[in-house]
Every structure is written in C-alpha cells, then in structure tokens.
Motif scaffolding. Structure first.
Motif, PDB file in Angstrom:
ATOM      1  N   LYS A  49       0.895  -1.063   0.084  1.00 44.01           N
ATOM      2  CA  LYS A  49      -0.063   0.099  -0.134  1.00 44.01           C
ATOM      3  C   LYS A  49       0.775   1.307  -0.026  1.00 44.01           C
ATOM      4  N   GLU A  87      -6.919   3.087   0.331  1.00 41.07           N
ATOM      5  CA  GLU A  87      -8.206   2.952   0.832  1.00 41.07           C
ATOM      6  C   GLU A  87      -9.068   3.085  -0.361  1.00 41.07           C
ATOM      7  N   GLY A  88     -10.073   2.003  -0.852  1.00 45.18           N
ATOM      8  CA  GLY A  88     -10.674   1.995  -1.748  1.00 45.18           C
ATOM      9  C   GLY A  88     -10.173   1.475  -3.034  1.00 45.18           C
ATOM     10  N   TYR A  89      -9.082   1.272  -3.224  1.00 40.12           N
ATOM     11  CA  TYR A  89      -8.179   0.735  -4.274  1.00 40.12           C
ATOM     12  C   TYR A  89      -7.815  -0.903  -4.131  1.00 40.12           C
ATOM     13  N   SER A  90      -7.684  -1.533  -5.274  1.00 41.12           N
ATOM     14  CA  SER A  90      -6.932  -2.706  -5.091  1.00 41.12           C
ATOM     15  C   SER A  90      -6.323  -3.358  -6.450  1.00 41.12           C
ATOM     16  N   GLN A 128     -14.261   3.852  -2.854  1.00 37.25           N
ATOM     17  CA  GLN A 128     -13.502   4.922  -3.010  1.00 37.25           C
ATOM     18  C   GLN A 128     -14.299   6.200  -2.945  1.00 37.25           C
TER      19      GLN A 128
END
Lengths: 111, 115
Positions: A57, A62-65, A82
């Motif tokens: 990371k 946050e809100g992404y992969s 996101q």
C-alpha cells in the motif's frame, strides 16, 4: 519501442461501479507504481509492486485494489468504496538505477 | 519522512526571461532529487536528477538545478524561457535508489510563458 501503455485514456463510470484501469509495460522493469493526481495536489502514491505476486500500500490505498500476476502488467481497480474516485491516474515503472518512467495516464470520471 | 515543498503554485515569465522554480525538501538521509515536467493530459517526463554526484545537474531542454544541502533546496532554472516551456513542473525526493525509488512529489508549479 519500449514503454508503458495505459488504457483507456478516458473512462466514464456511474457511482457505485467498480472499474479497472490497465497498465502494461515492455521495459522489463521490476517495479511498478500507481499514482493519483488531483489539481493542485501533486501526485500521491496508491500502490506499488517491486516483484511479481507482491505489492504494498502507498499513502492513499483505501478504496483501491491491485494485482501483479505477471511482470508486464499491474492493473488498478477503483472500487465503489473509494469516496472520490474522479481523478487522473498515472502508472509508472522503475528498473535498476532508472528513475520513474510514466505512462500517459487515464482520466477517470465518475458521476 | 521525506517531503517536498514547491514555492509558488503558478509562475509567469516573459519569453526570453530567466525561469526559476523553487523546491525545498526534507529527508532523513542523503536524498535523491528529481524534476519532472508534465504537459496537459500527459504523463510526467524526467527533466533531471541528482544522485549525489555533481551538485549542479544539467537536464534536457536547457534546464539545470543546483543541490544546496545547507539550504535543503533544489531549485530549477533556465536562462531563457521559450513558449514551449509552458507546462507544470514537479519536484520529487526519494530516500532510496537502485530499483527501489519511492518518490514523494511536491504539489507542482504551473509555468506560463508570455510572448
């Protein structure tokens, strides 16, 4: 020609939908990165990967992969979690003693 | 932790005038420093980099930057601006090199060149 290909250049989605941005490289670089750019905010690191099947990371994950199943490819998924996904997304790579080399970006608009 | 501050979000110069874009950094170790340029709707292109060799670094398109440790600065200059220099410029710092560059970027300076 060696380089980084980001596709598509422009992407439009409805709120609540997941969307995947493509990044492919033929530079044989080990490390790949995803940055988000917003006006007046510079670039902020989302995720990075230094080797296949491993990624870390960044500052705003946050809100992404992401996934890194092969050396050439590092796709980014913007999930419905996101909160503010509209932005310009830049993929970059580095090789040994080679600073960041950028793709031409994908502009994502979510309405 | 590393950080970068670019003084002035917008700089305007006349064609032929000196370009000076300011960058100050913070780093807990000797840093690697970079300047990138971005044209509208494109990715970033490397202008120049400092990696602990000469303190005055020459880059592409006539730009250069000087590393000043005592001032923690890495300002970008060009003696004579061209219309084609109009773009956004980003300063970046990394505390690691090799194949492990993890850059922190400043917020950018938009350069306007007036005829």
């Amino acid at each position: 020609d060696g380089g980084i290909t980001q596709s598509p250049k422009y992407l439009f989605r409805k709120e609540g939908q997941n969307v995947t941005l493509s990044c492919e490289q033929n530079l044989n670089h080990d490390a790949m990165y995803w940055y988000r750019q917003d006006p007046g905010q510079g670039l902020r690191l989302i995720y990075y990967s230094q080797i296949v099947n491993d990624f870390q990371k960044g500052d705003i994950a946050e809100g992404y992969s992401v996934s890194r199943e092969k050396k050439e490819s590092f796709p980014l998924t913007v999930t419905s979690a996101q909160k503010n996904p509209t932005a310009f997304y830049l993929c970059a790579t580095t090789g040994y003693n080679s600073p960041l080399h950028f793709g031409n970006g994908t502009r994502l608009t979510v309405t | 932790a590393q950080s970068v501050t670019q003084l002035g979000s917008h700089v305007s110069v006349s064609e032929g005038a000196l370009v000076l874009l300011r960058c100050n950094y913070s780093s807990s170790v000797p840093p690697y420093l970079f300047w990138y340029v971005q044209y509208p709707n494109q990715g970033l292109q490397l202008l120049l980099k400092y990696t602990s060799a000469a303190t005055l670094v020459k880059g592409i398109n006539g730009f250069e930057a000087e590393f000043k440790k005592s001032e923690t600065s890495f300002h970008l200059t060009k003696p004579s601006a061209h219309m084609s220099d109009a773009a956004e410029y980003f300063c970046a710092v990394s505390e690691s090199g090799g194949s492990n560059y993890k850059l922190t970027f400043g917020k950018g300076t938009l350069l306007t060149v007036n005829p």
